[in-house]
Write an enzyme that holds these catalytic residues in place. Structure first.
Site, mmCIF file in Angstrom:
data_model
loop_
_atom_site.group_PDB
_atom_site.id
_atom_site.type_symbol
_atom_site.label_atom_id
_atom_site.label_comp_id
_atom_site.label_asym_id
_atom_site.label_seq_id
_atom_site.Cartn_x
_atom_site.Cartn_y
_atom_site.Cartn_z
ATOM 1 N N GLY A 198 0.836 -1.193 0.000
ATOM 2 C CA GLY A 198 0.000 0.000 0.000
ATOM 3 C C GLY A 198 0.869 1.240 0.000
ATOM 4 O O GLY A 198 2.051 1.179 0.371
ATOM 5 N N CYS A 205 5.273 -6.017 1.720
ATOM 6 C CA CYS A 205 5.518 -4.588 1.712
ATOM 7 C C CYS A 205 4.783 -3.911 2.873
ATOM 8 O O CYS A 205 5.127 -4.107 4.028
ATOM 9 C CB CYS A 205 5.148 -3.986 0.359
ATOM 10 S SG CYS A 205 5.713 -2.282 0.141
ATOM 11 N N TYR A 206 3.739 -3.134 2.612
ATOM 12 C CA TYR A 206 2.977 -2.532 3.711
ATOM 13 C C TYR A 206 2.414 -3.620 4.622
ATOM 14 O O TYR A 206 2.355 -3.462 5.850
ATOM 15 C CB TYR A 206 1.844 -1.675 3.154
ATOM 16 C CG TYR A 206 1.090 -0.901 4.221
ATOM 17 C CD1 TYR A 206 1.507 0.364 4.619
ATOM 18 C CD2 TYR A 206 -0.037 -1.442 4.828
ATOM 19 C CE1 TYR A 206 0.824 1.075 5.604
ATOM 20 C CE2 TYR A 206 -0.738 -0.743 5.805
ATOM 21 C CZ TYR A 206 -0.302 0.516 6.189
ATOM 22 O OH TYR A 206 -0.971 1.206 7.173
ATOM 23 N N HIS A 256 8.325 -7.366 -3.137
ATOM 24 C CA HIS A 256 7.102 -7.803 -3.819
ATOM 25 C C HIS A 256 7.362 -9.088 -4.608
ATOM 26 O O HIS A 256 7.846 -9.036 -5.743
ATOM 27 C CB HIS A 256 6.619 -6.712 -4.784
ATOM 28 C CG HIS A 256 6.098 -5.486 -4.117
ATOM 29 N ND1 HIS A 256 4.792 -5.358 -3.702
ATOM 30 C CD2 HIS A 256 6.717 -4.329 -3.770
ATOM 31 C CE1 HIS A 256 4.616 -4.177 -3.142
ATOM 32 N NE2 HIS A 256 5.771 -3.530 -3.174
ATOM 33 N N GLU A 313 5.160 -10.824 -6.020
ATOM 34 C CA GLU A 313 4.143 -10.968 -7.063
ATOM 35 C C GLU A 313 4.546 -10.349 -8.387
ATOM 36 O O GLU A 313 3.937 -10.658 -9.424
ATOM 37 C CB GLU A 313 2.813 -10.364 -6.596
ATOM 38 C CG GLU A 313 2.773 -8.848 -6.509
ATOM 39 C CD GLU A 313 3.254 -8.285 -5.175
ATOM 40 O OE1 GLU A 313 2.910 -7.140 -4.857
ATOM 41 O OE2 GLU A 313 3.981 -9.009 -4.457
ATOM 42 N N ASP A 358 -16.864 -11.819 -23.098
ATOM 43 C CA ASP A 358 -17.530 -12.049 -21.817
ATOM 44 C C ASP A 358 -18.945 -12.595 -21.995
ATOM 45 O O ASP A 358 -19.311 -13.616 -21.394
ATOM 46 C CB ASP A 358 -17.564 -10.759 -20.998
ATOM 47 C CG ASP A 358 -16.170 -10.184 -20.765
ATOM 48 O OD1 ASP A 358 -15.213 -10.980 -20.743
ATOM 49 O OD2 ASP A 358 -16.038 -8.962 -20.618
ATOM 50 N N LYS A 397 -9.759 -11.314 -17.026
ATOM 51 C CA LYS A 397 -10.037 -11.456 -18.458
ATOM 52 C C LYS A 397 -9.386 -12.693 -19.066
ATOM 53 O O LYS A 397 -10.023 -13.424 -19.835
ATOM 54 C CB LYS A 397 -9.554 -10.206 -19.199
ATOM 55 C CG LYS A 397 -10.057 -10.112 -20.635
ATOM 56 C CD LYS A 397 -11.545 -9.787 -20.661
ATOM 57 C CE LYS A 397 -12.038 -9.468 -22.052
ATOM 58 N NZ LYS A 397 -13.421 -8.970 -22.055
#
Length: 536
Positions: free
Chosen positions: A62, A89-90, A176, A178, A234, A381
């Site tokens: 964050g 992180c945060y 991070h 990710e 979609d 998506k």
């Protein structure tokens, strides 16, 4: 009544969102490892979390400092739920201060790649090198780990770059894992999910199809469902799911406003009348739209007219079904997870705000209401595309490019006319044919569908001007076509595609030679920002 997939999943990881720019990415990376994950607001209570029955928690990063007056906090009781927790992180810092450690201001921040040194013994960092590159984005840093924690990694700036309390299954990193720039980030997440949490990689497309089909059948029962089928990814996936789950209890309404790309109405009708067993209604509204758009030049007015008439056409069909003794109870929609997130939730520093989804803006006529079914509302998506393939949708629908709801009307600058529509459809077909082939060549060379030089979106634009030209020995005064081709991953930013000259030359030559009324092709080389991808 929106049906969420999360209620049917026996193991899931919840990501507490503290306003991270990488919040969605964390959930994506977990799903890439075939474990279901979704975002929840950081101010969720321990009791609310218990009701969701998660298997593990991840605390996101964050932008705030833990010392800021309005900094997001966490319910301390969450750490008493007995769940494995990974802080990033945060999340690393909020775990520290909540459990009694200390975070200090640092005179030197770390932003970007950093060299990490890890301890030899670490469950979280197991099977990664003792020295590795990670991605940092912080100024504050943990100066003292909470009691019970062992420091397992550091950098030259950050003395506690990773820590763990194996007895309580609490783990955290300042970096991070990710993001792709952290070399072994996916291994670290894998260690947490499988070795530490003991989860199974069973969130697969085959299992998902079974779950969603069962969910739709249970919800609908003997009632009927109506779906506005645009032919986009979609709505097509929702139609395919409905076909497998309830067959002809679903009515797919395809409203042809005459503003689609060349060949698309025929493709949609072919797929959903020959390949899938649904009640398919093709509404030919081309003339009605043409009359409403005649002489309209303002792009927002075009959008308003097209949107309003769409619902007029759609509800007219619903009324006819009611009169025919086939009343509809449910409206199915192709809402996907980013729609939910971006429609207003969690946009204030990680604090939850009420979701005002776009489907709340459906202009139901007086006395008309449908309960909502949104079977894709927890899918990203690319997951929707994978689901479409698993359901047997053809590639040309699953990998269809983004296409605006108002269609070609906003790729025609100025008033829309039958002549302009015909010119644009033909030119756009050539653009798509040539750049489809270019992307396919790249795929064959690299083996990657989205390789570095692949073009993400490409189309033709028809401006409201004419220009002088020479064709044969005669002067012409005809229309130009603007080619737009961009590279992007999320449409938030985009760069113009650096197409080879021979590709550009072939597109230009074919359009001028094959499309009557065109004597010039220009290439838009503006990025987003400052421009947008679409022209209107």
């Amino acid at each position: 009544m929106s049906q969420s997939s999360s209620n049917q999943i026996d193991q899931k990881v919840l990501v507490l969102d503290f306003g991270a720019q990488y919040g969605q990415l964390i959930a994506r990376r977990v799903r890439d490892l075939h474990v279901y994950s979704e975002l929840v607001p950081c101010d969720i209570t321990a009791e609310e979390l218990r009701e969701k029955s998660p298997s593990a928690l991840i605390l996101s990063g964050g932008p705030a400092s833990v010392y800021a007056e309005d900094a997001p906090s966490i319910d301390p009781a969450i750490f008493e739920l007995g769940l494995p927790v990974l802080g990033l992180c945060y999340g690393h810092q909020i775990m520290t201060v909540t459990l009694g450690g200390e975070v200090a201001h640092s005179e030197v921040g770390e932003y970007g790649a950093a060299a990490l040194e890890r301890d030899r013994e670490s469950a979280l960092l197991n099977a990664t090198p003792l020295e590795q590159t990670v991605w940092m984005s912080h100024r504050d840093a943990v100066s003292r780990a909470p009691e019970g924690f062992t420091v397992t990694a550091k950098t030259s700036v950050c003395p506690v770059a990773a820590m763990e309390d194996a007895s309580r299954k609490f783990y955290s990193t300042q970096f991070h894992p990710e993001v792709q720039h952290t070399e072994h980030g996916q291994q670290i997440l894998s260690n947490f999910l499988f070795d530490i949490c003991g989860l199974e990689p069973n969130w697969t497309m085959e299992n998902i199809v079974e779950e969603k089909v069962a969910e739709i059948r249970k919800t609908v029962g003997e009632d009927r469902v109506i779906l506005a089928l645009s032919g986009g990814v979609d709505s097509s996936v929702v139609a395919a799911l409905g076909a497998r789950a309830i067959g002809r209890q679903m009515t797919c309404v395809f409203i042809n406003h005459g503003l689609l790309r060349k060949g698309e109405p025929e493709q949609v009708e072919s797929v959903f009348t020959q390949q899938f067993d649904v009640d398919f209604i093709h509404v030919h509204a081309e003339d009605r739209y043409a009359a409403l758009l005649d002489g309209v030049t303002d792009p927002e007015e075009k959008r308003r007219i097209i949107g309003t008439q769409f619902w007029n056409e759609f509800f007219a069909v619903a009324t006819e079904l009611e009169q025919d003794g086939r009343p509809v109870k449910y409206l199915a929609q192709g809402t996907i997870y980013p729609d939910i997130i971006e429609s207003g939730a969690r946009k204030t520093g990680g604090k939850a705000s009420t979701i005002k989804s776009h489907h709340n803006l459906i202009p139901f006529p007086e006395g008309v209401h449908f309960d909502l079914i949104e079977p894709l509302d927890h899918f990203f998506k690319d997951e929707v595309r994978a689901l479409g393939l698993a359901l047997g949708l053809p590639e040309h629908i699953v990998h269809r490019q983004p296409f605006p709801g108002p269609g070609l009307a906003i790729r025609i600058i100025g008033a829309v006319s039958p002549e302009k529509l015909e010119i644009l459809k033909e030119a756009d077909a050539i653009v798509r044919e040539e750049l489809d082939a270019y992307n396919q060549r790249l795929f064959e060379q690299t083996g990657e569908r989205n390789s570095e030089h692949a073009v993400w979106q490409y189309f033709a634009v028809l401006p409201d001007i004419k220009s002088v030209g020479v064709m044969g020995d005669e002067r012409t005064y005809a229309r130009p076509i603007i080619l737009r081709a961009v590279e992007s991953t999320d449409a938030m930013t985009a760069d113009w595609a650096k197409l080879p000259y021979d590709v550009l030359a072939r597109v230009s030559s074919r359009i001028v030679a094959e499309v009557p009324g065109v004597n010039r092709v220009a290439y838009d080389i503006t990025s987003k920002p400052p421009a947008t991808i679409e022209w209107e």
